[in-house]
Design an enzyme around this catalytic site. Structure first.
Site, PDB file in Angstrom:
ATOM      1  N   MET A  29      48.743  24.490  36.104  1.00  0.00           N
ATOM      2  CA  MET A  29      48.071  24.776  37.370  1.00  0.00           C
ATOM      3  C   MET A  29      48.628  23.846  38.442  1.00  0.00           C
ATOM      4  SD  MET A  29      44.071  25.067  36.248  1.00  0.00           S
ATOM      5  CE  MET A  29      44.111  23.525  35.307  1.00  0.00           C
ATOM      6  N   GLN A  65      56.858  23.024  32.384  1.00  0.00           N
ATOM      7  CA  GLN A  65      57.153  24.374  32.858  1.00  0.00           C
ATOM      8  C   GLN A  65      58.155  24.339  34.010  1.00  0.00           C
ATOM      9  OE1 GLN A  65      54.556  27.131  35.291  1.00  0.00           O
ATOM     10  NE2 GLN A  65      54.326  28.129  33.288  1.00  0.00           N
ATOM     11  N   CYS A  85      54.060  33.254  38.296  1.00  0.00           N
ATOM     12  CA  CYS A  85      53.524  32.810  39.577  1.00  0.00           C
ATOM     13  C   CYS A  85      53.751  33.867  40.654  1.00  0.00           C
ATOM     14  CB  CYS A  85      54.163  31.495  40.000  1.00  0.00           C
ATOM     15  SG  CYS A  85      53.493  30.874  41.566  1.00  0.00           S
ATOM     16  N   GLY A 112      43.584  34.128  31.233  1.00  0.00           N
ATOM     17  CA  GLY A 112      42.934  34.884  32.284  1.00  0.00           C
ATOM     18  C   GLY A 112      41.435  34.946  32.155  1.00  0.00           C
ATOM     19  N   ASP A 113      40.727  34.320  33.078  1.00  0.00           N
ATOM     20  CA  ASP A 113      39.276  34.431  33.229  1.00  0.00           C
ATOM     21  C   ASP A 113      38.468  33.809  32.098  1.00  0.00           C
ATOM     22  OD1 ASP A 113      39.983  35.897  35.453  1.00  0.00           O
ATOM     23  OD2 ASP A 113      39.528  37.852  34.564  1.00  0.00           O
ATOM     24  N   GLY A 129      42.522  27.464  32.295  1.00  0.00           N
ATOM     25  CA  GLY A 129      42.993  26.787  33.498  1.00  0.00           C
ATOM     26  C   GLY A 129      41.840  26.296  34.334  1.00  0.00           C
TER      27      GLY A 129
END
Length: 308
Positions: A19, A71, A102, A200-201, A222
């Site tokens: 992040m 990353q 991204c 995700g989520d 994240g």
């Protein structure tokens, strides 16, 4: 011999996602101390790494930092290979990850999710990185650019040499709108011979457990981990924190930030996270987003008389 990813996945636990502005060395250390299977750095420009500019600071580890993945983003195979080799020599990460997810406009054209429009190019990047370093290589992708091509792209990445593929359950065009499609992630996991980590989520242990049942090898967290690093411990069967522990870990995070950035910069950088450590203390928020000394933070937290 098993590579890093295979060994760490065997231990269970959640993974700290990359992040920008959050997964720096101090927070990576806190997450790992509280049970993250591994952590991933903020994305670093391959060109910046090769040029030796301030980008390198994004990958700089804390002394003794363990189980860390760096990353990279970029669109040139020679640059990515050279950057991978340089990072491995400088920082000896356990693995290097290629950002294919991204969607931020300033990254498009230089890597990130735009490569999902020309996946053959992405495969060549993974192959070049694979040939440049002895550590594991992975890729973090989205479902596609504007339609779901995730199975096809993931299969190509695996054939190119990726040891692991992380999939965020949205297309690049969706950015962060709508809900992540975990059924699509599960289809990817069933279609490739390498481990697939879903993203995700996920903001709770219960959600992570539900997603694991879909067949993924691991789950990335994240935003759900910012101010809540205990999610990694709880995923391993540990307890939720009380307020005393929240204070203790917030101060630990602050101390690491100060050691890494200096007191003024370190605490200013942490202001966006500090209120998240104390969701039951909204009355502290205004003070927490203004702290710039450790003494001031300790005073807000009511522990000014406790030894530092």
């Amino acid at each position: 011999m098993q590579g890093f990813y295979a060994r760490q996945l065997a231990t269970g636990g959640l993974i700290l996602a990359p992040m920008a502005g959050y997964s720096d060395a101090p927070f990576r250390a806190v997450a790992r101390e509280l049970g993250a299977a591994w952590t991933v750095s903020e994305m670093m420009s391959a060109r910046g790494v090769v040029n030796g500019d301030a980008t390198l600071d994004l990958g700089r580890p804390l002394p003794g930092e363990r189980d860390r993945v760096i990353q990279l983003f970029g669109a040139d195979s020679e640059l990515l290979a050279e950057a991978s080799a340089r990072l491995y020599q400088l920082f000896c990460p356990e693995a290097i990850d290629l950002n294919l997810g991204c969607p931020v406009p300033k990254v498009r054209g230089r890597g990130g999710s735009c490569l999902l429009q020309t996946p053959e190019r992405a495969y060549g990047l993974v192959s070049a990185m694979r040939a440049a370093v002895p550590c594991d290589i992975s890729a973090k992708m989205r479902l596609g650019w504007d339609i779901d091509r995730s199975v096809e792209i993931a299969q190509g990445l695996a054939e190119a040499g990726a040891d692991l593929i992380a999939v965020h359950g949205r297309t690049a065009a969706q950015r962060y709108e709508g809900q992540a499609d975990w059924n699509a992630i599960a289809q990817v996991a069933a279609s490739v011979p390498v481990p697939v980590v879903g993203s995700g989520d996920v903001t709770s242990v219960e959600q992570a457990q539900e997603k694991r049942r879909l067949g993924v090898a691991g789950v990335m967290v994240g935003r759900g981990a910012t101010g809540n690093p205990w999610i990694f411990r709880q995923a391993r069967g540990g307890t939720a924190p009380g307020e005393d522990e929240r204070v203790e870990v917030a101060l630990r995070h602050a101390a690491l930030n100060i050691a890494f950035y200096g007191e003024r910069t370190g605490l200013r950088q942490l202001r966006k996270v500090l209120p998240r450590y104390f969701p039951a203390r909204p009355e502290w928020r205004d003070s927490l987003v203004r702290v710039d000394t450790l003494a001031g933070l300790r005073q807000v937290l009511g522990c000014v008389d406790v030894a530092a």
